[in-house]
Design a protein around this motif. Structure first.
Motif, PDB file in Angstrom:
ATOM      1  N   ASN A   1     -51.094  36.068  79.388  1.00  0.00           N
ATOM      2  CA  ASN A   1     -52.538  35.654  77.840  1.00  0.00           C
ATOM      3  C   ASN A   1     -53.370  34.962  77.945  1.00  0.00           C
ATOM      4  N   GLY A   2     -54.128  34.597  79.118  1.00  0.00           N
ATOM      5  CA  GLY A   2     -55.486  34.958  79.294  1.00  0.00           C
ATOM      6  C   GLY A   2     -56.091  36.124  78.906  1.00  0.00           C
ATOM      7  N   PHE A   3     -55.264  37.416  79.738  1.00  0.00           N
ATOM      8  CA  PHE A   3     -55.991  38.774  80.004  1.00  0.00           C
ATOM      9  C   PHE A   3     -55.745  39.347  78.694  1.00  0.00           C
ATOM     10  N   ALA A   4     -54.708  38.934  77.792  1.00  0.00           N
ATOM     11  CA  ALA A   4     -54.442  39.874  77.026  1.00  0.00           C
ATOM     12  C   ALA A   4     -55.723  38.674  75.924  1.00  0.00           C
ATOM     13  N   ALA A   5     -55.758  37.778  75.830  1.00  0.00           N
ATOM     14  CA  ALA A   5     -56.144  36.963  74.811  1.00  0.00           C
ATOM     15  C   ALA A   5     -57.933  38.148  75.107  1.00  0.00           C
TER      16      ALA A   5
ATOM     17  N   ARG B   1     -61.263  43.822  71.332  1.00  0.00           N
ATOM     18  CA  ARG B   1     -60.564  44.576  70.583  1.00  0.00           C
ATOM     19  C   ARG B   1     -60.291  45.970  71.283  1.00  0.00           C
ATOM     20  N   ALA B   2     -59.799  45.884  72.375  1.00  0.00           N
ATOM     21  CA  ALA B   2     -58.723  46.972  73.328  1.00  0.00           C
ATOM     22  C   ALA B   2     -57.644  47.379  72.334  1.00  0.00           C
ATOM     23  N   SER B   3     -57.224  48.996  72.599  1.00  0.00           N
ATOM     24  CA  SER B   3     -56.745  49.642  71.623  1.00  0.00           C
ATOM     25  C   SER B   3     -55.517  49.592  72.364  1.00  0.00           C
ATOM     26  N   PRO B   4     -54.011  49.040  71.864  1.00  0.00           N
ATOM     27  CA  PRO B   4     -53.055  49.501  72.168  1.00  0.00           C
ATOM     28  C   PRO B   4     -52.475  50.313  73.034  1.00  0.00           C
ATOM     29  N   ASN B   5     -53.206  51.585  72.407  1.00  0.00           N
ATOM     30  CA  ASN B   5     -52.416  52.786  72.734  1.00  0.00           C
ATOM     31  C   ASN B   5     -53.678  53.116  73.864  1.00  0.00           C
ATOM     32  N   GLY B   6     -54.807  52.679  73.656  1.00  0.00           N
ATOM     33  CA  GLY B   6     -55.561  53.184  74.975  1.00  0.00           C
ATOM     34  C   GLY B   6     -55.222  52.249  75.801  1.00  0.00           C
ATOM     35  N   ILE B   7     -54.364  51.188  76.637  1.00  0.00           N
ATOM     36  CA  ILE B   7     -53.938  50.228  77.337  1.00  0.00           C
ATOM     37  C   ILE B   7     -52.590  52.035  77.590  1.00  0.00           C
TER      38      ILE B   7
ATOM     39  N   ASN C   1     -48.100  48.331  80.345  1.00  0.00           N
ATOM     40  CA  ASN C   1     -46.721  48.252  79.773  1.00  0.00           C
ATOM     41  C   ASN C   1     -46.495  46.815  78.814  1.00  0.00           C
ATOM     42  N   LEU C   2     -46.976  45.698  79.795  1.00  0.00           N
ATOM     43  CA  LEU C   2     -46.756  44.452  78.975  1.00  0.00           C
ATOM     44  C   LEU C   2     -47.867  44.144  78.747  1.00  0.00           C
ATOM     45  N   MET C   3     -49.388  44.814  78.857  1.00  0.00           N
ATOM     46  CA  MET C   3     -50.274  44.399  77.612  1.00  0.00           C
ATOM     47  C   MET C   3     -50.638  44.725  76.739  1.00  0.00           C
ATOM     48  N   ASP C   4     -49.547  46.160  76.053  1.00  0.00           N
ATOM     49  CA  ASP C   4     -50.160  47.006  75.077  1.00  0.00           C
ATOM     50  C   ASP C   4     -49.277  46.242  74.184  1.00  0.00           C
ATOM     51  N   GLY C   5     -48.213  45.667  73.854  1.00  0.00           N
ATOM     52  CA  GLY C   5     -47.326  45.087  73.584  1.00  0.00           C
ATOM     53  C   GLY C   5     -48.230  43.530  73.001  1.00  0.00           C
ATOM     54  N   MET C   6     -48.089  42.407  74.017  1.00  0.00           N
ATOM     55  CA  MET C   6     -49.678  41.628  73.801  1.00  0.00           C
ATOM     56  C   MET C   6     -50.795  41.834  72.451  1.00  0.00           C
ATOM     57  N   VAL C   7     -51.436  43.087  73.100  1.00  0.00           N
ATOM     58  CA  VAL C   7     -52.745  43.093  72.750  1.00  0.00           C
ATOM     59  C   VAL C   7     -52.184  43.636  71.268  1.00  0.00           C
ATOM     60  N   ALA C   8     -51.247  44.162  71.190  1.00  0.00           N
ATOM     61  CA  ALA C   8     -51.119  44.126  69.638  1.00  0.00           C
ATOM     62  C   ALA C   8     -50.679  43.502  68.465  1.00  0.00           C
ATOM     63  N   ILE C   9     -49.969  42.420  68.553  1.00  0.00           N
ATOM     64  CA  ILE C   9     -49.880  41.465  68.154  1.00  0.00           C
ATOM     65  C   ILE C   9     -50.895  40.257  68.500  1.00  0.00           C
ATOM     66  N   GLY C  10     -51.498  39.853  69.334  1.00  0.00           N
ATOM     67  CA  GLY C  10     -52.747  39.365  69.319  1.00  0.00           C
ATOM     68  C   GLY C  10     -53.953  40.200  68.250  1.00  0.00           C
ATOM     69  N   ARG C  11     -53.689  41.313  68.680  1.00  0.00           N
ATOM     70  CA  ARG C  11     -54.313  41.844  66.859  1.00  0.00           C
ATOM     71  C   ARG C  11     -54.421  42.467  66.081  1.00  0.00           C
ATOM     72  N   GLY C  12     -53.147  42.060  65.478  1.00  0.00           N
ATOM     73  CA  GLY C  12     -52.521  42.273  64.045  1.00  0.00           C
ATOM     74  C   GLY C  12     -52.868  44.047  64.123  1.00  0.00           C
ATOM     75  N   VAL C  13     -52.031  44.774  64.545  1.00  0.00           N
ATOM     76  CA  VAL C  13     -52.299  45.788  64.715  1.00  0.00           C
ATOM     77  C   VAL C  13     -51.274  46.865  64.701  1.00  0.00           C
TER      78      VAL C  13
END
Length: 224
Positions: free
Chosen positions: A28-32, A38-44, A87-99
């Motif tokens: 959760n900390g790394f995802a935050a 503003r990392a890109s889920p696709n880029g991750i 693989n873990l971060m792309d989904g968490m970032v997508a949700i966190g950024r709402g993108v």
């Protein structure tokens, strides 16, 4: 570029692989931290694919350059884990950024297939048997193909094991670390047996998923 129009199911929606690590403080900390930048889920997802390819090259390198096999085994294990972290971060970032991205599902699936293939083929080279590396890769591909076909037919994604992605990569990581810290005589045949085990259990996984999906389709009277 992603637009805030919802969440791509594969990267951040409800139809997600159950991963206990999502609930850890580190995740959760790394995802935050990534969200704040503003990392890109696709880029991750793409970075995870690069890590998977590097894992395969490092594992293959243990056969190509045996004099530096120990650090290469460790590098292989590290890159496998970095691939799983992505693989873990792309989904968490997508949700966190709402993108969401129109091609998010492609970025969620294709890099995983490339990573699995590269890693298992690399292990096949390390084992002295590229054929078993290919067999394990095809079995891993079958598990994903059955899951994706079931989802396309209208059932929830089936992530059951016993040899899903997490189990495959956990086995490869444990094997790589073991080979890095023990005498060669202790593990000469282990990479080959690991590939045989992955091939057999991934094939069983694909069959279990297929049977489960077929049962759900029959029960709901949904035609594939």
């Amino acid at each position: 570029m992603e637009a805030p129009t919802g969440i791509t199911p594969g990267q951040g929606g409800a139809d997600r692989r159950p991963i206990a690590a999502r609930n850890t403080g580190f995740a959760n900390g790394f995802a935050a931290w990534l969200i704040a930048r503003r990392a890109s889920p696709n880029g991750i997802s793409g970075a995870g694919m690069v890590a998977g390819i590097l894992a395969g090259l490092a594992l293959a390198g243990t056969a190509w350059w045996p004099e530096v096999a120990r650090p290469l085994w460790l590098l292989g294990a590290l890159f496998v884990q970095l691939r799983l972290l992505a693989n873990l971060m792309d989904g968490m970032v997508a949700i966190g950024r709402g993108v969401a991205s129109p091609v998010g599902e492609l970025w969620n699936e294709i890099p995983d297939r490339v990573s699995d293939t590269a890693t298992l083929l690399g292990l096949g080279v390390a084992a002295g048997s590229p054929a078993w590396g290919l067999a394990a890769s095809l079995a891993a591909m079958a598990t994903a193909y059955v899951r994706a076909t079931g989802k396309a037919a209208g059932t929830p994604s089936d992530f059951r094991g016993p040899m899903a992605k997490q189990q495959r990569m956990a086995l490869v990581t444990a094997l790589a670390v073991f080979c890095a810290v023990t005498p060669v005589a202790w593990h000469a045949a282990l990479p080959l047996w690991a590939l045989v085990l992955i091939t057999a259990l991934a094939s069983l996984t694909a069959l279990r998923r297929l049977n489960g999906i077929a049962g759900k389709l029959r029960a709901s009277k949904v035609q594939p």
